[in-house]
Design an enzyme around this catalytic site. Structure first.
Site, mmCIF file in Angstrom:
data_model
loop_
_atom_site.group_PDB
_atom_site.id
_atom_site.type_symbol
_atom_site.label_atom_id
_atom_site.label_comp_id
_atom_site.label_asym_id
_atom_site.label_seq_id
_atom_site.Cartn_x
_atom_site.Cartn_y
_atom_site.Cartn_z
ATOM 1 N N PRO A 174 -11.143 -0.961 10.907
ATOM 2 C CA PRO A 174 -11.168 -1.173 9.448
ATOM 3 C C PRO A 174 -10.239 -0.195 8.734
ATOM 4 O O PRO A 174 -9.737 0.748 9.342
ATOM 5 C CB PRO A 174 -12.626 -0.866 9.100
ATOM 6 C CG PRO A 174 -13.037 0.165 10.108
ATOM 7 C CD PRO A 174 -12.266 -0.145 11.377
ATOM 8 N N GLY A 227 -3.733 -7.373 5.686
ATOM 9 C CA GLY A 227 -3.283 -6.186 4.958
ATOM 10 C C GLY A 227 -1.944 -6.468 4.299
ATOM 11 O O GLY A 227 -1.584 -7.625 4.057
ATOM 12 N N SER A 228 -1.207 -5.415 4.056
ATOM 13 C CA SER A 228 0.044 -5.571 3.316
ATOM 14 C C SER A 228 1.133 -6.196 4.189
ATOM 15 O O SER A 228 1.113 -6.064 5.417
ATOM 16 C CB SER A 228 0.517 -4.207 2.815
ATOM 17 O OG SER A 228 0.764 -3.364 3.918
ATOM 18 N N GLU A 249 -2.585 -12.131 7.868
ATOM 19 C CA GLU A 249 -2.972 -12.473 6.482
ATOM 20 C C GLU A 249 -2.421 -11.355 5.614
ATOM 21 O O GLU A 249 -2.970 -10.252 5.598
ATOM 22 C CB GLU A 249 -4.500 -12.552 6.357
ATOM 23 C CG GLU A 249 -5.141 -13.682 7.137
ATOM 24 C CD GLU A 249 -4.897 -15.047 6.520
ATOM 25 O OE1 GLU A 249 -4.399 -15.117 5.375
ATOM 26 O OE2 GLU A 249 -5.171 -16.040 7.198
ATOM 27 N N CYS A 283 -5.832 -10.247 -2.678
ATOM 28 C CA CYS A 283 -4.551 -10.854 -2.319
ATOM 29 C C CYS A 283 -4.376 -12.165 -3.085
ATOM 30 O O CYS A 283 -3.273 -12.643 -3.269
ATOM 31 C CB CYS A 283 -4.494 -11.110 -0.825
ATOM 32 S SG CYS A 283 -5.923 -12.024 -0.246
ATOM 33 N N SER A 438 -11.562 -19.220 -2.300
ATOM 34 C CA SER A 438 -12.071 -18.668 -1.035
ATOM 35 C C SER A 438 -13.357 -19.381 -0.634
ATOM 36 O O SER A 438 -14.321 -19.411 -1.396
ATOM 37 C CB SER A 438 -12.355 -17.178 -1.200
ATOM 38 O OG SER A 438 -11.165 -16.533 -1.579
HETATM 39 P P1 NAP Z 1 -2.548 -1.885 4.392
HETATM 40 O O1 NAP Z 1 -2.118 -0.582 3.864
HETATM 41 O O2 NAP Z 1 -1.534 -2.785 4.964
HETATM 42 O O3 NAP Z 1 -3.668 -1.562 5.484
HETATM 43 C C1 NAP Z 1 -4.359 -2.579 6.146
HETATM 44 C C2 NAP Z 1 -4.876 -2.069 7.462
HETATM 45 O O4 NAP Z 1 -3.792 -1.708 8.298
HETATM 46 C C3 NAP Z 1 -5.748 -0.821 7.340
HETATM 47 O O5 NAP Z 1 -6.784 -0.900 8.288
HETATM 48 C C4 NAP Z 1 -4.778 0.293 7.686
HETATM 49 O O6 NAP Z 1 -5.384 1.452 8.200
HETATM 50 C C5 NAP Z 1 -3.968 -0.389 8.768
HETATM 51 N N1 NAP Z 1 -2.670 0.230 8.996
HETATM 52 C C6 NAP Z 1 -1.860 0.849 8.118
HETATM 53 N N2 NAP Z 1 -0.743 1.259 8.721
HETATM 54 C C7 NAP Z 1 -0.834 0.902 10.024
HETATM 55 C C8 NAP Z 1 0.012 1.039 11.158
HETATM 56 N N3 NAP Z 1 1.190 1.641 11.085
HETATM 57 N N4 NAP Z 1 -0.392 0.534 12.331
HETATM 58 C C9 NAP Z 1 -1.584 -0.079 12.424
HETATM 59 N N5 NAP Z 1 -2.429 -0.257 11.390
HETATM 60 C C10 NAP Z 1 -2.058 0.238 10.200
HETATM 61 O O7 NAP Z 1 -3.322 -2.744 3.300
HETATM 62 P P2 NAP Z 1 -4.479 -2.297 2.303
HETATM 63 O O8 NAP Z 1 -3.876 -1.422 1.258
HETATM 64 O O9 NAP Z 1 -5.671 -1.799 3.063
HETATM 65 O O10 NAP Z 1 -4.916 -3.706 1.690
HETATM 66 C C11 NAP Z 1 -4.231 -4.306 0.664
HETATM 67 C C12 NAP Z 1 -3.273 -5.372 1.165
HETATM 68 O O11 NAP Z 1 -3.993 -6.329 1.946
HETATM 69 C C13 NAP Z 1 -2.650 -6.159 0.042
HETATM 70 O O12 NAP Z 1 -1.278 -6.336 0.296
HETATM 71 C C14 NAP Z 1 -3.377 -7.497 0.098
HETATM 72 O O13 NAP Z 1 -2.656 -8.580 -0.434
HETATM 73 C C15 NAP Z 1 -3.610 -7.643 1.544
HETATM 74 N N6 NAP Z 1 -4.713 -8.611 1.784
HETATM 75 C C16 NAP Z 1 -4.390 -9.848 2.242
HETATM 76 C C17 NAP Z 1 -5.385 -10.785 2.445
HETATM 77 C C18 NAP Z 1 -5.071 -12.153 2.952
HETATM 78 O O14 NAP Z 1 -5.988 -12.826 3.400
HETATM 79 N N7 NAP Z 1 -3.827 -12.603 2.934
HETATM 80 C C19 NAP Z 1 -6.720 -10.457 2.170
HETATM 81 C C20 NAP Z 1 -7.007 -9.185 1.691
HETATM 82 C C21 NAP Z 1 -5.986 -8.257 1.500
HETATM 83 P P3 NAP Z 1 -5.505 2.778 7.283
HETATM 84 O O15 NAP Z 1 -6.393 2.429 6.174
HETATM 85 O O16 NAP Z 1 -6.096 3.763 8.226
HETATM 86 O O17 NAP Z 1 -4.115 3.130 6.847
#
Ligand code: NAP
Length: 474
Positions: A174, A227-228, A249, A283, A438
């Site tokens: 997570p 995630g992003s 996603e 998102c 959703s």
């Molecule tokens: P994020 O910064 O991309 O992080 C998501 C996950 O990836 C976290 O568990 C994070 O861990 C992990 N992570 C980060 N850097 C990593 C790396 N180098 N290697 C492996 N894992 C890594 O996103 P967020 O800020 O948590 O969430 C917001 C984003 O999620 C937004 O862009 C949103 O649009 C997107 N989102 C998309 C959907 C969809 O269904 N399309 C749904 C919800 C959210 P750490 O927290 O430990 O860094």
């Protein structure tokens, strides 16, 4: 109140290094827990546990897998208030949003409990009539699931439930801001009778090396990430080295188009949901509002009235409908986007400045926005509306599609025109006179740089299945 350890091979563990990190309540910046940090060795131990548990779980009758998932649903139903409170404490969102998430999250267990017993194959004669073609669907294997902080329960269950239904075993990683909700979900699964090793939880800090160690392990067959887009790109590159099947996603930048003739009351109430659900940290959140010139004044006025009525404050206070963002860092990111928009000429109709203490950002409306400016090309992830008028529907469609993202869009207006417009928007999902899409029973996912694959619906389980062709003589 909180489970604060890793879960590996059926045991709650503090992690091999003994390190812990603080989990912060973003409403007042207090420390609410210290969560165990997973070393690379712990991450690999979790993958090994998932690998050991795989043969027996895959061989478990689908009906038995289904009943465990169903029990998870029932426990989460009985404990919805407890889950909502955990979500609020670490994520900051308003209680009403947390309760809605708790309900949404458990539905993935119910839906995929139903799907577990409906995995289909195919049998045919070859066209030449002398051979059998048998197609079976088998669980893909050990899966690494990585989730964000904005829906810490639902993004986990949306992956875990189809994976387990398909016969896969998993390791969940997570977001570091929201490990307590993830640990709660795992605890529910343990209580529901999930065998040791089938579901594991690790929180490496930082995420990168621990996740890389897992992807390097030869047992891993699947990466499912939410995630992003930026992190998604990195993970796709890492998964490519081992040719791991990947579902992504990713981010969105949803347009909300208001066509001439739209019903203003209905449109404003839709805009409130599309923008303000989850405090704008979704998102699916509408980021760019393209409004026909004939309606823009009235729309702006009425939206400002509605957004002005929102009460912002700590999520656990029931009268607050807008809670905190997940962290002060996230608040400052939203503030920087707004400040830059103002420097580039935006007018502030409502809100505009962050709180001094706590991670709060108020409902904000910006007008005089230029399509293509910085704020319209970035995901805002907060309660900020940007308004752009248009004359011709054609130009609204062009502007809506002028983005690297393609997750979701909203179109409000007379039904036929709205449907025609919806079909021309480049996105995985479009809401036509509807702002909440959703639904565990529907396919969720994006096109372009918003992602690969689908979650929920009938497609969600397919992401965790592999087709096998067994050819035989007649
Ligand atoms: P994020 O910064 O991309 O992080 C998501 C996950 O990836 C976290 O568990 C994070 O861990 C992990 N992570 C980060 N850097 C990593 C790396 N180098 N290697 C492996 N894992 C890594 O996103 P967020 O800020 O948590 O969430 C917001 C984003 O999620 C937004 O862009 C949103 O649009 C997107 N989102 C998309 C959907 C969809 O269904 N399309 C749904 C919800 C959210 P750490 O927290 O430990 O860094």
């Amino acid at each position: 109140m909180f489970q604060q350890d890793l879960h590996i091979d059926g045991e709650w563990r503090s992690g091999s290094t003994g390190r812990r990190y603080p989990v912060i309540d973003p409403a007042d910046s207090t420390e609410i827990a210290t969560f165990a940090v997973a070393s690379e060795a712990d991450c690999v131990a979790a993958i090994r546990a998932a690998d050991r548990a795989l043969p027996e779980w895959t061989a478990t009758p689908p009906r038995d897998r289904s009943e465990i998932l169903r029990r998870c649903f029932e426990i989460m139903q009985e404990e919805e208030e407890r889950l909502a409170e955990i979500i609020v404490r670490e994520n900051g969102k308003a209680y009403v949003d947390a309760l809605t998430e708790a309900r949404y999250a458990r539905e993935f267990f119910r839906w995929f409990a139903e799907e577990a017993v409906r995995i289909r194959g195919d049998f045919r004669l070859s066209p030449s009539g002398d051979k059998r073609i048998t197609i079976v669907q088998q669980g893909i294997g050990v899966s690494v699931l990585i989730t964000p902080w904005n829906f810490p329960a639902a993004m986990a269950t949306r992956k875990i439930a189809p994976a387990l239904a398909a016969g896969c075993t998993v390791v969940l990683k997570p977001a570091s801001e929201t490990p307590l909700t993830a640990a709660y979900v795992i605890d529910v699964m343990v209580r529901a009778g999930t065998p040791p090793g089938v579901v594991n939880l690790v929180v490496p800090q930082p995420a990168g090396p621990g996740v890389q160690a897992m992807l390097r392990h030869p047992s891993v067959r699947k990466l499912s990430f939410t995630g992003s887009t930026e992190v998604g790109r990195t993970l796709l590159k890492e998964a490519a080295d081992y040719v791991i099947s990947s579902s992504m996603e990713l981010g969105g930048n949803a347009p909300f188009i208001v066509l001439p003739g739209a019903d203003i009351a209905e449109t404003v109430s839709g805009a409130m949901v599309a923008k303000m659900r989850n405090g704008g940290s979704a998102c699916t959140a509408a980021n760019r509002f393209y409004v026909h010139v004939s309606l823009i004044e009235e729309f702006t006025e009425r939206l400002a009235e509605e957004m002005g009525r929102i009460t912002m404050g700590p999520g656990l206070t029931p009268t607050n409908s807008l809670g905190a963002l997940v962290s002060v860092k996230e608040r400052d990111k939203v503030a920087a986007l707004v400040d830059r928009a103002i420097e580039e000429g935006a007018h502030v109709r409502l809100g505009g400045s962050p709180s001094e203490s706590g991670a709060f950002f108020p409902p904000t409306i910006l007008t005089n926005i230029r399509h293509g400016s910085h704020i319209t090309t970035n995901e805002i992830f907060g309660p900020v509306v940007t308004l752009i008028p248009f004359d011709e529907v054609e130009s609204a469609i062009e502007m809506a599609n002028d983005t690297i993202y393609g997750l979701i869009a909203y179109v409000y207006g007379p039904h036929n025109e709205a449907m025609t417009t919806a079909l021309r928007i480049e996105s995985g999902m479009v809401g036509v006179n509807r702002a909440l899409l959703s639904d565990p029973a529907a396919s969720f996912g994006g096109v372009k740089q918003s992602g690969l694959g689908r979650e929920g619906g009938f497609g969600g389980i397919k992401e965790f299945l592999e087709e096998k062709y067994v050819g035989s003589a007649l």
